[in-house]
Design an enzyme around this catalytic site. Structure first.
Site, PDB file in Angstrom:
ATOM      1  N   VAL A 261       0.866  -1.184   0.000  1.00 41.10           N
ATOM      2  CA  VAL A 261       0.000   0.000   0.000  1.00 41.10           C
ATOM      3  C   VAL A 261       0.899   1.230   0.000  1.00 41.10           C
ATOM      4  O   VAL A 261       1.650   1.444   0.959  1.00 41.10           O
ATOM      5  CB  VAL A 261      -0.919   0.024   1.239  1.00 41.10           C
ATOM      6  N   GLU A 262       0.832   2.014  -1.072  1.00 41.25           N
ATOM      7  CA  GLU A 262       1.674   3.205  -1.190  1.00 41.25           C
ATOM      8  C   GLU A 262       0.851   4.465  -0.911  1.00 41.25           C
ATOM      9  O   GLU A 262      -0.375   4.429  -0.842  1.00 41.25           O
ATOM     10  CB  GLU A 262       2.273   3.250  -2.604  1.00 41.25           C
ATOM     11  N   GLU A 263       1.568   5.572  -0.744  1.00 36.91           N
ATOM     12  CA  GLU A 263       0.882   6.870  -0.635  1.00 36.91           C
ATOM     13  C   GLU A 263       1.789   7.951  -1.203  1.00 36.91           C
ATOM     14  O   GLU A 263       2.970   7.693  -1.473  1.00 36.91           O
ATOM     15  CB  GLU A 263       0.425   7.139   0.812  1.00 36.91           C
ATOM     16  N   ALA A 264       1.243   9.148  -1.366  1.00 35.98           N
ATOM     17  CA  ALA A 264       1.917  10.177  -2.142  1.00 35.98           C
ATOM     18  C   ALA A 264       3.222  10.655  -1.520  1.00 35.98           C
ATOM     19  O   ALA A 264       4.092  11.180  -2.224  1.00 35.98           O
ATOM     20  CB  ALA A 264       0.974  11.361  -2.374  1.00 35.98           C
ATOM     21  N   ALA A 265       3.379  10.493  -0.216  1.00 35.87           N
ATOM     22  CA  ALA A 265       4.643  10.879   0.420  1.00 35.87           C
ATOM     23  C   ALA A 265       5.641   9.725   0.419  1.00 35.87           C
ATOM     24  O   ALA A 265       6.725   9.827   1.004  1.00 35.87           O
ATOM     25  CB  ALA A 265       4.391  11.381   1.845  1.00 35.87           C
TER      26      ALA A 265
ATOM     27  N   GLU B  26       4.283  -8.135   2.858  1.00 39.55           N
ATOM     28  CA  GLU B  26       4.551  -9.058   3.963  1.00 39.55           C
ATOM     29  C   GLU B  26       4.041  -8.467   5.278  1.00 39.55           C
ATOM     30  O   GLU B  26       3.512  -9.186   6.135  1.00 39.55           O
ATOM     31  CB  GLU B  26       6.063  -9.313   4.076  1.00 39.55           C
TER      32      GLU B  26
ATOM     33  N   CYS C  83      11.211  -6.407   6.191  1.00 37.30           N
ATOM     34  CA  CYS C  83      10.223  -7.495   6.242  1.00 37.30           C
ATOM     35  C   CYS C  83      10.847  -8.793   6.758  1.00 37.30           C
ATOM     36  O   CYS C  83      10.186  -9.571   7.448  1.00 37.30           O
ATOM     37  CB  CYS C  83       9.595  -7.712   4.866  1.00 37.30           C
TER      38      CYS C  83
HETATM   39  N1  THU Z   1       7.607  -4.104  -1.569  1.00 37.77           N
HETATM   40  C1  THU Z   1       6.923  -5.027  -0.827  1.00 37.77           C
HETATM   41  O1  THU Z   1       5.676  -5.003  -0.755  1.00 37.77           O
HETATM   42  N2  THU Z   1       7.648  -5.973  -0.154  1.00 37.77           N
HETATM   43  C2  THU Z   1       9.002  -5.997  -0.097  1.00 37.77           C
HETATM   44  O2  THU Z   1       9.575  -6.616   0.794  1.00 37.77           O
HETATM   45  C3  THU Z   1       9.756  -5.256  -1.131  1.00 37.77           C
HETATM   46  C4  THU Z   1       9.053  -4.046  -1.667  1.00 37.77           C
HETATM   47  C5  THU Z   1       6.837  -3.037  -2.242  1.00 37.77           C
HETATM   48  C6  THU Z   1       6.990  -1.681  -1.595  1.00 37.77           C
HETATM   49  C7  THU Z   1       6.684  -0.745  -2.731  1.00 37.77           C
HETATM   50  O3  THU Z   1       5.287  -0.524  -2.754  1.00 37.77           O
HETATM   51  C8  THU Z   1       7.082  -1.534  -3.973  1.00 37.77           C
HETATM   52  O4  THU Z   1       7.244  -2.890  -3.581  1.00 37.77           O
HETATM   53  C9  THU Z   1       8.383  -1.056  -4.614  1.00 37.77           C
HETATM   54  O5  THU Z   1       9.398  -1.020  -3.665  1.00 37.77           O
HETATM   55 ZN    ZN Z   2       9.516  -5.208   2.881  1.00 35.29          ZN
END
Ligand code: THU
Ligand code: ZN
Length: 142
Positions: A46-50, A57, A95
């Site tokens: 889940v990403e966001e603008a910042a 995981e 993670c």
């Molecule tokens: N990402 C994960 O969900 N798990 C990881 O352990 C590596 C990276 C996601 C974070 C971000 O939304 C995208 O992959 C690119 O880094």
């Molecule tokens: Zn991670």
């Protein structure tokens, strides 16, 4: 780890990946953990603008905690990439530490990486995070 559990993990991680919210990186990740109770919990990034994101995981582990409290994790599946590429996407360092928190014997926690077509490779958490720091260093139970 039996083949049926590996398949359950793969299906759960592949399905939840569809819900990943990754408009900034465009990199969708799905993850699923198998708890010692036999239950499977899934999460997506889940990403966001910042750009402060939660990882797939972490989402799966949070689902486990919210659903049944802390239990030992026996396996994790990470699904990313495209069918036909040869990318091996493993849990990032943070993670790995989250996973370590929920198994005091890292050589017994199996980490699978998969593309949408199926499992590509596996390791133990000990392989990916040797000589780890954990709850025992603070005299706590994992
Ligand atoms: N990402 C994960 O969900 N798990 C990881 O352990 C590596 C990276 C996601 C974070 C971000 O939304 C995208 O992959 C690119 O880094
Ligand atoms: Zn991670």
């Amino acid at each position: 780890m039996n083949q049926k559990d590996v398949e359950r993990l793969f299906q759960a991680a592949r399905a939840v990946r569809q819900n990943a919210y990754a408009p900034y990186s465009g990199f969708k990740v799905g993850a699923a953990v198998l708890s010692e109770t036999g239950a499977v919990y899934a999460g997506a990034n889940v990403e966001e603008a910042a750009y402060v994101c939660t990882h797939a995981e972490q989402g799966a582990i949070s689902q486990m905690i919210a659903s049944e409290g802390a239990h030992r994790i026996d396996a994790v599946m990470v699904v990313a990439g495209e069918a036909g590429d040869s990318m091996l996407v493993t849990p990032c360092g943070h993670c790995r530490q989250w996973l370590r928190e929920h198994n005091d014997t890292p050589r017994n926690l199996i980490v699978y990486t998969a593309g949408p077509e199926g499992v590509r490779r596996s390791w133990t958490l000990e392989d990916l995070l040797p000589y780890s720091f954990g709850p025992q260093n603070l005299d706590k139970e994992a």
